[in-house]
Motif scaffolding. Structure first.
Motif, PDB file in Angstrom:
ATOM      1  N   LEU A  73       0.850  -1.138   0.109  1.00  0.00           N
ATOM      2  CA  LEU A  73      -0.115   0.156   0.138  1.00  0.00           C
ATOM      3  C   LEU A  73       1.097   1.240  -0.017  1.00  0.00           C
ATOM      4  N   VAL A  74       0.504   2.194  -1.028  1.00  0.00           N
ATOM      5  CA  VAL A  74       1.481   3.224  -1.066  1.00  0.00           C
ATOM      6  C   VAL A  74       0.370   4.765  -1.287  1.00  0.00           C
ATOM      7  N   PRO A  75       0.957   5.716  -0.809  1.00  0.00           N
ATOM      8  CA  PRO A  75      -0.103   6.851  -1.080  1.00  0.00           C
ATOM      9  C   PRO A  75      -0.207   7.340  -2.500  1.00  0.00           C
ATOM     10  N   ASP A  76      -1.374   7.831  -3.087  1.00  0.00           N
ATOM     11  CA  ASP A  76      -1.505   8.170  -4.343  1.00  0.00           C
ATOM     12  C   ASP A  76      -0.476   9.222  -4.808  1.00  0.00           C
ATOM     13  N   SER A  77      -0.318  10.486  -3.953  1.00  0.00           N
ATOM     14  CA  SER A  77       0.619  11.415  -3.948  1.00  0.00           C
ATOM     15  C   SER A  77       1.627  11.546  -2.805  1.00  0.00           C
ATOM     16  N   GLY A  79       1.116  14.085  -1.123  1.00  0.00           N
ATOM     17  CA  GLY A  79       0.471  14.976  -0.131  1.00  0.00           C
ATOM     18  C   GLY A  79      -0.524  14.047   0.685  1.00  0.00           C
ATOM     19  N   ASP A  80      -0.436  12.634   0.527  1.00  0.00           N
ATOM     20  CA  ASP A  80      -1.370  11.683   1.069  1.00  0.00           C
ATOM     21  C   ASP A  80      -0.509  11.019   2.170  1.00  0.00           C
ATOM     22  N   ALA A  81      -0.955  11.480   3.503  1.00  0.00           N
ATOM     23  CA  ALA A  81      -0.134  11.105   4.482  1.00  0.00           C
ATOM     24  C   ALA A  81      -0.296   9.494   4.878  1.00  0.00           C
ATOM     25  N   LEU A  82       0.046   8.597   4.068  1.00  0.00           N
ATOM     26  CA  LEU A  82       0.430   7.251   4.330  1.00  0.00           C
ATOM     27  C   LEU A  82       1.683   6.876   4.006  1.00  0.00           C
ATOM     28  N   THR A  83       2.220   5.863   4.850  1.00  0.00           N
ATOM     29  CA  THR A  83       3.500   5.551   4.533  1.00  0.00           C
ATOM     30  C   THR A  83       3.569   4.238   3.887  1.00  0.00           C
ATOM     31  N   ASP A  84       4.319   4.054   2.780  1.00  0.00           N
ATOM     32  CA  ASP A  84       4.662   2.785   2.142  1.00  0.00           C
ATOM     33  C   ASP A  84       4.593   1.773   2.981  1.00  0.00           C
ATOM     34  N   THR A  85       3.688   0.766   2.691  1.00  0.00           N
ATOM     35  CA  THR A  85       3.676  -0.265   3.806  1.00  0.00           C
ATOM     36  C   THR A  85       4.851  -1.258   3.548  1.00  0.00           C
ATOM     37  N   GLY A  86       5.390  -1.187   2.399  1.00  0.00           N
ATOM     38  CA  GLY A  86       6.188  -2.415   2.027  1.00  0.00           C
ATOM     39  C   GLY A  86       5.365  -3.558   1.678  1.00  0.00           C
ATOM     40  N   ALA A  87       6.260  -4.471   1.148  1.00  0.00           N
ATOM     41  CA  ALA A  87       5.230  -5.730   0.786  1.00  0.00           C
ATOM     42  C   ALA A  87       4.768  -6.373   1.765  1.00  0.00           C
ATOM     43  N   ILE A 104      -6.959  10.986   2.893  1.00  0.00           N
ATOM     44  CA  ILE A 104      -5.717  10.336   2.492  1.00  0.00           C
ATOM     45  C   ILE A 104      -6.212   9.096   1.230  1.00  0.00           C
ATOM     46  N   HIS A 105      -5.643   9.460   0.116  1.00  0.00           N
ATOM     47  CA  HIS A 105      -5.651   8.392  -0.960  1.00  0.00           C
ATOM     48  C   HIS A 105      -4.578   7.575  -1.254  1.00  0.00           C
ATOM     49  N   TYR A 106      -4.797   6.250  -1.098  1.00  0.00           N
ATOM     50  CA  TYR A 106      -3.805   5.444  -1.307  1.00  0.00           C
ATOM     51  C   TYR A 106      -4.414   4.086  -2.101  1.00  0.00           C
ATOM     52  N   ALA A 109       0.318  -1.162  -4.987  1.00  0.00           N
ATOM     53  CA  ALA A 109       1.256  -0.919  -5.917  1.00  0.00           C
ATOM     54  C   ALA A 109       1.185  -2.028  -6.712  1.00  0.00           C
ATOM     55  N   ILE A 110       0.608  -3.245  -6.245  1.00  0.00           N
ATOM     56  CA  ILE A 110       0.717  -4.449  -7.071  1.00  0.00           C
ATOM     57  C   ILE A 110      -0.663  -4.627  -7.960  1.00  0.00           C
ATOM     58  N   HIS A 111      -1.766  -3.919  -7.198  1.00  0.00           N
ATOM     59  CA  HIS A 111      -3.047  -3.986  -7.682  1.00  0.00           C
ATOM     60  C   HIS A 111      -3.516  -2.848  -7.907  1.00  0.00           C
ATOM     61  N   PRO A 112      -3.104  -1.587  -8.580  1.00  0.00           N
ATOM     62  CA  PRO A 112      -3.426  -0.553  -8.426  1.00  0.00           C
ATOM     63  C   PRO A 112      -4.977  -0.415  -9.127  1.00  0.00           C
TER      64      PRO A 112
END
Ligand SMILES: [Cu+2]
Length: 162
Positions: A73-77, A79-87, A104-106, A109-112
């Motif tokens: 899970l990654v942020p859309d941009s 400005g979105d306050a989500l931290t890349d979760t990693g795999a 926050i939009h997210y 990355a694998i199923h975008p």
């Protein structure tokens, strides 16, 4: 006077353990919102809650249901306050706390295409003391009974229930 000391200590100990036991499950349920990752009817992976609503300071935990499938899970941009979760997969559940109000939009990355979500973090504008007694949750329920008393359907004034 001496005999009072052990009694007080015992009472304090009981009270403390009681508080801890009663608070733990409640805190866990209130402060962490779980969003599952499941397959929809088309076989695409989706979030069970694509528009999650939480309050500032609460956390979101993502739970992948299907084993052997990796998500990230990654942020859309930026400005979105989500931290890349990693795999991650079904063997681990990333958990993030959102301390700042905002939207926050997210996505995954694998199923975008199918895995897109929004988290709305609301400000807790009320002081902590008022938050303890929230009567609003119950106030919404009686609405169901309101349209029932008279069976006249013709009157438009009763039509708001439909
Ligand atoms: Cu995914």
């Amino acid at each position: 006077m001496r005999s009072n000391v052990p009694q007080l200590t015992l009472l304090a100990g009981l009270a403390a353990s009681g508080l801890v036991l009663s608070r733990l499950p409640t805190a866990a349920a209130d402060d962490v919102k779980a969003i599952a990752i499941v397959k929809n009817a088309d076989g695409k992976f989706v979030f069970t809650d694509t528009n999650a609503k939480i309050k500032e300071g609460q956390s979101v935990k993502w739970v992948a249901v299907d084993s052997g499938v990796t998500h990230q899970l990654v942020p859309d941009s930026e400005g979105d306050a989500l931290t890349d979760t990693g795999a991650f997969d079904s063997t681990s559940s990333p958990n993030q706390k959102f301390a700042t109000p905002g939207t926050i939009h997210y996505h995954c990355a694998i199923h975008p295409k199918s895995m897109r979500g929004t988290i709305n973090v609301a400000a807790t504008d009320a002081p902590a003391e008022e938050a303890k007694s929230e009567p609003k949750a119950q106030a919404e329920q009686p609405v169901e009974e309101a349209p029932a008393p008279k069976k006249r359907k013709a009157k438009p004034s009763y039509g708001y229930g439909y």
